[in-house]
Write an enzyme that holds these catalytic residues in place. Structure first.
Site: not given
Length: 303
Positions: A227, A256, A275
């Protein structure tokens, strides 16, 4: 009972038949969209982000949740506990591809593949006789859970010494040593590779900050596939810019998508991925296996 399953898990005809044979009426829907049916009729939900689009409070008959992701900070766990809803996350589903991705990134930096790619495109034949090796390196895995253990298993196969950090110290397979989390700062100066595998919560936010990056072993490689909030991003950027870190493999970020003005985009010693480390060819098989195993073990189907 009615099972609402989102399109994150693409059921084959055989898998659908397996569920129906256990008395489940299978209803499929989009994951990232409001559920168009009547939520009050649903007994079981298998999803990733559905509750961000349709509030869980509307599922008044809900008895069971299978989450199709490992992290569940976006899920109202207090509500689930207070209503006696059985809950399972996707532990183990993504651990293998994430570990492969992270180690692939480290190898890309260690073996200078980016430079060789540039040389190939420029048709330049130039030797490099001092590429780094994984063997004999010390790897610090911050969070010795499912994902961390898949990293440990693979790093040990490369001849690395693997240290894990967990809530409590002790012996675990694939680790040379497991220390308690309060040993983070003490462990950084001896670690050639640091891998973040923690969940995001109040205790772990910015666990890697300016003070921690000042303690890392010069030339270390930093990996974050967990994370973005675990890391103070400006402090990480500074450690990369001044050479304290020789490189980083980053699949997650505090914001993000990664903002266009982030200096991380332009750093040649950074691998910045969107990601995506969890994405892999056998995820669908693993998702169904986890759902299958959890349902079979649940008392719900015996009702």
């Amino acid at each position: 009972m009615k099972l609402l399953i989102t399109d994150i898990c693409e059921l084959s005809p055989e898998e659908r038949a397996w569920l129906e044979a256990r008395g489940l009426e299978v209803i499929e829907c989009e994951d990232e969209a409001p559920y168009p049916g009547d939520p009050s009729e649903i007994d079981i939900v298998a999803c990733k982000m559905l509750f961000s689009y349709t509030p869980i409070e509307r599922f008044t008959s809900l008895k069971y949740i299978q989450l199709f992701m490992a992290g569940f900070e976006h899920i109202p766990m207090d509500y689930i506990a207070s209503h006696g809803i059985e809950f399972h996350n996707a532990r183990d589903v993504y651990s293998i591809p994430i570990a492969e991705f992270g180690i692939g990134g480290v190898l890309t930096l260690y073996k200078d593949f980016r430079r060789f790619d540039r040389q190939q495109r420029g048709r330049v034949w130039e030797y490099e006789r001092h590429l780094r090796e994984l063997t004999r390196k010390t790897v610090l895995i911050v969070g010795a859970g499912s994902i961390g253990t898949e990293f440990a298993k693979r790093f040990q196969a490369f001849g690395c010494r693997v240290i894990g950090l967990a809530r409590s110290a002790g012996e675990r397979p694939y680790y040379d040593e497991v220390r308690s989390m309060d040993k983070l700062d003490d462990s950084l100066p001896e670690s050639d590779i640091i891998v973040m595998c923690l969940p995001n919560n109040a205790e772990t936010r910015h666990i890697m900050g300016k003070e921690q990056f000042a303690e890392v072993k010069p030339g270390a490689v930093f990996v974050n596939i967990a994370r973005g909030a675990l890391v103070d991003e400006p402090a990480l950027t500074e450690a990369l810019a001044d050479g304290r870190l020789s490189g980083a493999v980053l699949d997650v970020f505090e914001t993000e998508p990664l903002p266009q003005d982030s200096p991380l985009w332009a750093m040649d010693n950074v691998i910045a991925a969107p990601h995506t480390s969890f994405g892999a060819e056998y995820n669908q098989d693993r998702l169904f296996e986890v759902m299958n195993r959890n349902l079979e073990a649940s008392a719900l189907l015996a009702e």
